[in-house]
Design a protein around this motif. Structure first.
Motif, PDB file in Angstrom:
ATOM      1  N   ARG A  11       0.819  -1.194   0.000  1.00  0.00           N
ATOM      2  CA  ARG A  11       0.000   0.000   0.000  1.00  0.00           C
ATOM      3  C   ARG A  11       0.861   1.255   0.000  1.00  0.00           C
ATOM      4  O   ARG A  11       1.861   1.329   0.720  1.00  0.00           O
ATOM      5  N   LEU A  12       0.460   2.213  -0.808  1.00  0.00           N
ATOM      6  CA  LEU A  12       1.114   3.515  -0.794  1.00  0.00           C
ATOM      7  C   LEU A  12       0.505   4.310   0.347  1.00  0.00           C
ATOM      8  O   LEU A  12      -0.713   4.518   0.401  1.00  0.00           O
ATOM      9  N   ARG A  13       1.348   4.766   1.247  1.00  0.00           N
ATOM     10  CA  ARG A  13       0.883   5.411   2.478  1.00  0.00           C
ATOM     11  C   ARG A  13       0.856   6.926   2.286  1.00  0.00           C
ATOM     12  O   ARG A  13       1.892   7.569   2.145  1.00  0.00           O
ATOM     13  N   HIS A  46      -3.908   1.863  -1.889  1.00  0.00           N
ATOM     14  CA  HIS A  46      -3.672   3.124  -1.196  1.00  0.00           C
ATOM     15  C   HIS A  46      -4.140   3.038   0.257  1.00  0.00           C
ATOM     16  O   HIS A  46      -5.107   2.332   0.569  1.00  0.00           O
ATOM     17  N   ARG A  47      -3.464   3.810   1.112  1.00  0.00           N
ATOM     18  CA  ARG A  47      -3.896   3.914   2.510  1.00  0.00           C
ATOM     19  C   ARG A  47      -3.697   5.344   2.986  1.00  0.00           C
ATOM     20  O   ARG A  47      -2.686   5.973   2.667  1.00  0.00           O
ATOM     21  N   VAL A  48      -4.674   5.875   3.696  1.00  0.00           N
ATOM     22  CA  VAL A  48      -4.520   7.185   4.322  1.00  0.00           C
ATOM     23  C   VAL A  48      -3.834   6.964   5.661  1.00  0.00           C
ATOM     24  O   VAL A  48      -4.428   6.449   6.608  1.00  0.00           O
ATOM     25  N   GLU A 106      -5.573   9.786 -10.684  1.00  0.00           N
ATOM     26  CA  GLU A 106      -4.279  10.449 -10.535  1.00  0.00           C
ATOM     27  C   GLU A 106      -3.485   9.810  -9.400  1.00  0.00           C
ATOM     28  O   GLU A 106      -2.249   9.727  -9.471  1.00  0.00           O
ATOM     29  N   ALA A 107      -4.174   9.342  -8.353  1.00  0.00           N
ATOM     30  CA  ALA A 107      -3.488   8.647  -7.261  1.00  0.00           C
ATOM     31  C   ALA A 107      -2.865   7.350  -7.767  1.00  0.00           C
ATOM     32  O   ALA A 107      -1.755   6.980  -7.362  1.00  0.00           O
ATOM     33  N   ASP A 108      -3.578   6.661  -8.657  1.00  0.00           N
ATOM     34  CA  ASP A 108      -3.022   5.437  -9.242  1.00  0.00           C
ATOM     35  C   ASP A 108      -1.766   5.735 -10.050  1.00  0.00           C
ATOM     36  O   ASP A 108      -0.804   4.962 -10.050  1.00  0.00           O
ATOM     37  N   ILE A 151       5.908   5.874  -8.543  1.00  0.00           N
ATOM     38  CA  ILE A 151       6.776   5.606  -7.391  1.00  0.00           C
ATOM     39  C   ILE A 151       7.221   4.143  -7.404  1.00  0.00           C
ATOM     40  O   ILE A 151       8.395   3.839  -7.164  1.00  0.00           O
ATOM     41  N   ARG A 152       6.318   3.247  -7.703  1.00  0.00           N
ATOM     42  CA  ARG A 152       6.663   1.815  -7.792  1.00  0.00           C
ATOM     43  C   ARG A 152       7.776   1.579  -8.804  1.00  0.00           C
ATOM     44  O   ARG A 152       8.677   0.764  -8.587  1.00  0.00           O
TER      45      ARG A 152
END
Length: 369
Positions: free
Chosen positions: A6-8, A39-41, A330-332, A338-339
């Motif tokens: 997960r992207l934090r 994704h994670r907040v 856009e978050a994807d 980044i990946r």
């Protein structure tokens, strides 16, 4: 590809735009056919811990997809400052949703802390500020992107495909309008659309939306072989006398060998729901309906050789966002960049942010002239 990494995300500021973005992060990616992202907040920063916690509680209450709450937000931290989010080792990327004049300082601090950054539009208040952020991102080898979410919507890809394929022939002109009657006289001077200290006016707040259609359809057109920026033929601003910001702005752009684009913003009059973007080509028109930020329908109108007639052929295409507002796309993109070890998005590159920021600098400098 199925991922469990997960992207934090750290969320800076707790206004309405941040709420929309964070809620989209909680939408199950499989509902939009994305199986390689997660994704994670992880943290929220505000002026007080209480405000940050209210934001988190709201997300829990208003989450849009069941079954994702525990893993995506349950452990989210509430911070009473932005610095605590920048310095949190369990945060990978910062989303900046603060007022326009704070974007530069917020993004700079996040980059210097080694965090990736997704910054709301307009990226900064000047090209000079943007260039400093780009320099830091390069030095730190950290990802940086402007949050122009409309670039990543499914309908944008569909419309680009039609215009760039040549199906309608050469582009003659593009018209893009984002106008909403905010009744500014009814609002206090401190409102963000009125106060110049908050980057008020229609251009900075609304301008990125007509600009993105011009950039994606004309600047990225195959005929623009060297990616040459357009010339700003002219601009005009009507000044809102109470505070000196622009009530409306309009500007004409010309890409040699490609076409022209007329862009309009206005905070004192409503625009039309039908034809928020109109692309006039040799053989017909492409017309978008709905919000210019997230239209859901486009029409292709094919003309006869004698011009518009009652016998024109019209095809309608509906391209809705399956879940959420649409900011998830856009978050994807941020996740995948980044990946893959990228510090810049090919879909939203720094140079294209610089081009649009350059228009805004020039239009604002010219003022009402």
């Amino acid at each position: 590809m199925v991922t469990s990494r997960r992207l934090r995300w750290g969320i800076i500021a707790t206004g309405n735009i941040s709420v929309k973005f964070a809620k989209d992060l909680l939408v199950d990616p499989s509902t939009r056919g994305a199986f390689d992202v997660a994704h994670r907040v992880a943290a929220v920063g505000s002026r007080s811990v209480r405000s940050a916690q209210r934001f988190i509680d709201r997300l829990k209450t208003e989450r849009q997809t069941s079954g994702v709450l525990e893993s995506e937000i349950e452990q989210c931290k509430a911070y009473g400052s932005y610095d605590e989010v920048y310095d949190d080792p369990e945060v990978d990327v910062i989303y900046i949703g603060t007022p326009h004049p704070l974007h530069h300082s917020n993004a700079k601090r996040a980059l210097e802390a080694g965090k990736a950054v997704l910054c709301e539009k307009p990226f900064t208040m000047s090209v000079g500020e943007l260039d400093e952020l780009i320099r830091i991102a390069k030095e730190k080898k950290v990802f940086l992107m402007e949050a122009v979410w409309t670039r990543f919507l499914p309908i944008m890809f569909r419309v680009q495909e039609v215009i760039h394929s040549g199906k309608l022939g050469k582009v003659k002109r593009l018209f893009a309008d984002f106008s909403i009657d905010f009744n500014p006289d009814d609002w206090p001077y401190s409102w963000r659309m009125i106060d110049p200290a908050l980057g008020g006016g229609s251009l900075l707040d609304m301008g990125p939306y007509p600009a993105v259609w011009a950039m994606m359809l004309l600047h990225r057109h195959p005929f623009n072989t060297n990616g040459k920026p357009p010339s700003l033929v002219f601009s005009h601003q009507t000044i809102y006398k109470r505070s000196g910001v622009d009530a409306n702005s309009r500007w004409l752009l010309n890409w040699d060998g490609v076409g022209q684009a007329m862009c309009v913003t206005d905070m004192t009059a409503h625009g039309t729901h039908y034809g928020c973007v109109i692309v006039t080509c040799e053989k017909g028109d492409l017309i978008l309906d709905g919000s210019i930020a997230r239209p859901s329908t486009f029409h292709i109108i094919t003309r006869g050789k004698d011009g518009p007639t009652a016998d024109d052929e019209k095809e309608t295409f509906n391209v809705p966002v399956p879940a959420g507002v649409g900011m998830c796309y856009e978050a994807d993109e941020v996740y995948r960049c980044i990946r893959d070890g990228k510090i810049e998005s090919e879909r939203m590159p720094w140079e294209e942010s610089r081009i649009v920021q350059g228009w805004f600098d020039e239009i604002r400098a010219a003022g009402s002239g």
